[in-house]
Design a protein around this motif. Structure first.
Motif, PDB file in Angstrom:
ATOM      1  N   GLY A  95      99.380  88.281 -14.766  1.00 39.65           N
ATOM      2  CA  GLY A  95      99.573  89.307 -15.776  1.00 39.65           C
ATOM      3  C   GLY A  95      98.720  90.540 -15.558  1.00 39.65           C
ATOM      4  O   GLY A  95      99.006  91.599 -16.108  1.00 39.65           O
ATOM      5  N   ILE A  96      97.687  90.386 -14.776  1.00 42.60           N
ATOM      6  CA  ILE A  96      96.807  91.521 -14.461  1.00 42.60           C
ATOM      7  C   ILE A  96      96.850  91.824 -12.965  1.00 42.60           C
ATOM      8  O   ILE A  96      97.031  92.974 -12.560  1.00 42.60           O
ATOM      9  N   THR A  97      96.700  90.766 -12.164  1.00 40.24           N
ATOM     10  CA  THR A  97      96.685  90.929 -10.719  1.00 40.24           C
ATOM     11  C   THR A  97      97.868  90.191 -10.097  1.00 40.24           C
ATOM     12  O   THR A  97      98.032  88.986 -10.331  1.00 40.24           O
ATOM     13  N   ALA A  98      98.679  90.905  -9.326  1.00 38.61           N
ATOM     14  CA  ALA A  98      99.797  90.312  -8.584  1.00 38.61           C
ATOM     15  C   ALA A  98      99.430  90.297  -7.109  1.00 38.61           C
ATOM     16  O   ALA A  98      99.077  91.327  -6.529  1.00 38.61           O
ATOM     17  N   THR A  99      99.513  89.107  -6.503  1.00 38.19           N
ATOM     18  CA  THR A  99      99.109  88.949  -5.101  1.00 38.19           C
ATOM     19  C   THR A  99     100.235  88.309  -4.308  1.00 38.19           C
ATOM     20  O   THR A  99     100.834  87.321  -4.749  1.00 38.19           O
ATOM     21  N   THR A 100     100.504  88.872  -3.144  1.00 37.66           N
ATOM     22  CA  THR A 100     101.503  88.329  -2.217  1.00 37.66           C
ATOM     23  C   THR A 100     100.862  88.180  -0.846  1.00 37.66           C
ATOM     24  O   THR A 100     100.240  89.121  -0.342  1.00 37.66           O
ATOM     25  N   THR A 101     101.024  86.992  -0.248  1.00 38.36           N
ATOM     26  CA  THR A 101     100.453  86.721   1.062  1.00 38.36           C
ATOM     27  C   THR A 101     101.537  86.184   1.987  1.00 38.36           C
ATOM     28  O   THR A 101     102.282  85.273   1.617  1.00 38.36           O
ATOM     29  N   LYS A 102     101.610  86.744   3.194  1.00 36.76           N
ATOM     30  CA  LYS A 102     102.559  86.283   4.206  1.00 36.76           C
ATOM     31  C   LYS A 102     101.814  86.023   5.510  1.00 36.76           C
ATOM     32  O   LYS A 102     101.043  86.868   5.971  1.00 36.76           O
ATOM     33  N   LEU A 103     102.057  84.841   6.080  1.00 34.48           N
ATOM     34  CA  LEU A 103     101.452  84.457   7.349  1.00 34.48           C
ATOM     35  C   LEU A 103     102.556  84.252   8.369  1.00 34.48           C
ATOM     36  O   LEU A 103     103.558  83.584   8.090  1.00 34.48           O
ATOM     37  N   ASN A 104     102.371  84.785   9.564  1.00 34.57           N
ATOM     38  CA  ASN A 104     103.371  84.674  10.621  1.00 34.57           C
ATOM     39  C   ASN A 104     102.627  84.474  11.938  1.00 34.57           C
ATOM     40  O   ASN A 104     102.201  85.439  12.578  1.00 34.57           O
ATOM     41  N   ASP A 105     102.463  83.207  12.348  1.00 27.18           N
ATOM     42  CA  ASP A 105     101.610  82.879  13.485  1.00 27.18           C
ATOM     43  C   ASP A 105     102.406  82.104  14.543  1.00 27.18           C
ATOM     44  O   ASP A 105     103.196  81.220  14.217  1.00 27.18           O
ATOM     45  N   LEU A 106     102.171  82.414  15.818  1.00 32.55           N
ATOM     46  CA  LEU A 106     102.852  81.768  16.934  1.00 32.55           C
ATOM     47  C   LEU A 106     101.825  81.359  17.978  1.00 32.55           C
ATOM     48  O   LEU A 106     100.925  82.133  18.316  1.00 32.55           O
ATOM     49  N   GLN A 107     101.955  80.120  18.493  1.00 33.12           N
ATOM     50  CA  GLN A 107     101.055  79.614  19.529  1.00 33.12           C
ATOM     51  C   GLN A 107     101.898  79.076  20.693  1.00 33.12           C
ATOM     52  O   GLN A 107     102.852  78.310  20.479  1.00 33.12           O
ATOM     53  N   LEU A 108     101.530  79.451  21.906  1.00 37.50           N
ATOM     54  CA  LEU A 108     102.240  79.016  23.108  1.00 37.50           C
ATOM     55  C   LEU A 108     101.240  78.536  24.144  1.00 37.50           C
ATOM     56  O   LEU A 108     100.118  79.048  24.229  1.00 37.50           O
ATOM     57  N   ARG A 109     101.662  77.562  24.954  1.00 38.36           N
ATOM     58  CA  ARG A 109     100.838  77.146  26.084  1.00 38.36           C
ATOM     59  C   ARG A 109     101.742  76.663  27.216  1.00 38.36           C
ATOM     60  O   ARG A 109     102.839  76.168  26.981  1.00 38.36           O
ATOM     61  N   ILE A 110     101.272  76.804  28.441  1.00 34.78           N
ATOM     62  CA  ILE A 110     101.963  76.302  29.615  1.00 34.78           C
ATOM     63  C   ILE A 110     100.907  75.952  30.651  1.00 34.78           C
ATOM     64  O   ILE A 110      99.870  76.628  30.749  1.00 34.78           O
ATOM     65  N   GLY A 111     101.146  74.881  31.402  1.00 32.92           N
ATOM     66  CA  GLY A 111     100.133  74.463  32.359  1.00 32.92           C
ATOM     67  C   GLY A 111     100.668  73.494  33.381  1.00 32.92           C
ATOM     68  O   GLY A 111     101.859  73.159  33.410  1.00 32.92           O
ATOM     69  N   VAL A 112      99.774  73.042  34.248  1.00 37.94           N
ATOM     70  CA  VAL A 112     100.088  72.035  35.268  1.00 37.94           C
ATOM     71  C   VAL A 112      99.240  70.803  34.988  1.00 37.94           C
ATOM     72  O   VAL A 112      98.149  70.897  34.416  1.00 37.94           O
ATOM     73  N   GLU A 113      99.750  69.634  35.391  1.00 34.65           N
ATOM     74  CA  GLU A 113      99.033  68.397  35.130  1.00 34.65           C
ATOM     75  C   GLU A 113      99.325  67.361  36.196  1.00 34.65           C
ATOM     76  O   GLU A 113     100.278  67.489  36.974  1.00 34.65           O
ATOM     77  N   LYS A 114      98.501  66.338  36.220  1.00 34.29           N
ATOM     78  CA  LYS A 114      98.665  65.186  37.097  1.00 34.29           C
ATOM     79  C   LYS A 114      98.677  63.942  36.229  1.00 34.29           C
ATOM     80  O   LYS A 114      97.732  63.692  35.468  1.00 34.29           O
ATOM     81  N   ALA A 115      99.762  63.171  36.288  1.00 33.70           N
ATOM     82  CA  ALA A 115      99.903  61.956  35.483  1.00 33.70           C
ATOM     83  C   ALA A 115      99.514  60.740  36.312  1.00 33.70           C
ATOM     84  O   ALA A 115      99.784  60.675  37.517  1.00 33.70           O
ATOM     85  N   PHE A 116      98.886  59.765  35.648  1.00 36.15           N
ATOM     86  CA  PHE A 116      98.453  58.528  36.286  1.00 36.15           C
ATOM     87  C   PHE A 116      98.968  57.331  35.488  1.00 36.15           C
ATOM     88  O   PHE A 116      98.884  57.335  34.259  1.00 36.15           O
ATOM     89  N   LYS A 117      99.466  56.324  36.170  1.00 39.45           N
ATOM     90  CA  LYS A 117      99.891  55.096  35.510  1.00 39.45           C
ATOM     91  C   LYS A 117      98.725  54.106  35.542  1.00 39.45           C
ATOM     92  O   LYS A 117      98.303  53.660  36.607  1.00 39.45           O
ATOM     93  N   LEU A 118      98.211  53.775  34.368  1.00 40.14           N
ATOM     94  CA  LEU A 118      97.067  52.871  34.292  1.00 40.14           C
ATOM     95  C   LEU A 118      97.495  51.412  34.281  1.00 40.14           C
ATOM     96  O   LEU A 118      96.807  50.550  34.826  1.00 40.14           O
ATOM     97  N   SER A 119      98.617  51.115  33.629  1.00 38.68           N
ATOM     98  CA  SER A 119      99.165  49.754  33.561  1.00 38.68           C
ATOM     99  C   SER A 119     100.625  49.877  33.159  1.00 38.68           C
ATOM    100  O   SER A 119     101.182  50.978  33.104  1.00 38.68           O
TER     101      SER A 119
END
Length: 237
Positions: A95-119
């Motif tokens: 009634g006194i203070t009107a507040t609007t909040t918008k969040l727009n966030d993006l996260q990206l990753r890319i990489g190389v890896e080595k997989a190992f079979k333990l059992s």
């Protein structure tokens, strides 16, 4: 007669050779030399199912909701990727203070890896990721009074970096796995903070407003160690 018999034998031999080559090609197509994995973060679901204490504490999450891996069956080397996106919009008015909040966030990753079979049930991997994050957050606050003032805050940041990571998975079945990962990522980027204050000019008639803008652009760097507390449900195909 001999020529006919020889021709029939050669024809049957060609058919057998063609069938064998087709079978080998079909087996290769059905059994490629790599494995692919798609994972989805589980922590939110686990908390909903096993929330015994009805706690309102925040759920531990990773910024990467979805992951993808492709690895060579022979060497274990492969590529990995992850993506996360967060959008939210909230508003309130007392009634006194009107507040609007918008969040727009993006996260990206890319990489190389080595997989190992333990059992038969356990596998592990290690690699290096490159990451890119972007954040675009806006908050607008309007105070209603005889001199209505509107304050708008915008925060925009783009950061990049990378670092080493490792993961551990358990095979629930041949195609279904559950696992976790740990990483150390260093990121750096430029953040732009803008504050606009719009207010009426005292004594003006008719009333008109002016806007004052304040901008800062700090450089922000972070080194973050992510503990293996986030779980992923992964499908192999």
């Amino acid at each position: 007669m001999r020529k006919i018999t020889l021709a029939v034998i050669l024809f049957i031999g060609c058919l057998n050779s063609s069938f064998a080559q087709s079978t080998d090609a079909a087996q290769v197509s059905k059994n490629p030399g790599y494995d692919q994995y798609i994972g989805v973060q589980l922590n939110g679901l686990i908390r909903q199912v096993f929330n015994f204490d009805n706690s309102t504490a925040s759920t531990v999450v990773s910024p990467y909701l979805l992951t993808y891996n492709i690895n060579s069956k022979r060497t274990g080397w492969g590529l990995r990727a992850g993506i996360g996106y967060n959008y939210s919009s909230t508003s309130s008015n007392d009634g006194i203070t009107a507040t609007t909040t918008k969040l727009n966030d993006l996260q990206l990753r890319i990489g190389v890896e080595k997989a190992f079979k333990l059992s038969d049930k356990w596998s592990a991997g290690a690699g290096i990721d490159l990451i890119y994050n972007t954040n675009n957050d806006n908050t607008s606050s309007t105070v209603s009074s005889s001199d209505t003032v509107t304050t708008t805050t915008r925060t925009v940041m783009a950061s990049y970096g990378g670092g080493p990571m490792g993961w551990l998975r358990y095979n629930i079945s041949e195609k279904i796995l559950i696992g976790t990962e740990a990483s150390f990522y260093y990121t750096t980027g430029k953040q732009k903070n803008t504050i606009d204050v719009t207010a009426p000019v005292p004594g003006s008639f008719p009333t008109y407003t002016t806007t004052t803008e304040t901008t800062t652009q700090p450089t922000i760097s972070n080194g973050t160690f992510n503990l293996p507390v986030v779980f992923y449900l992964t499908v192999k195909f």
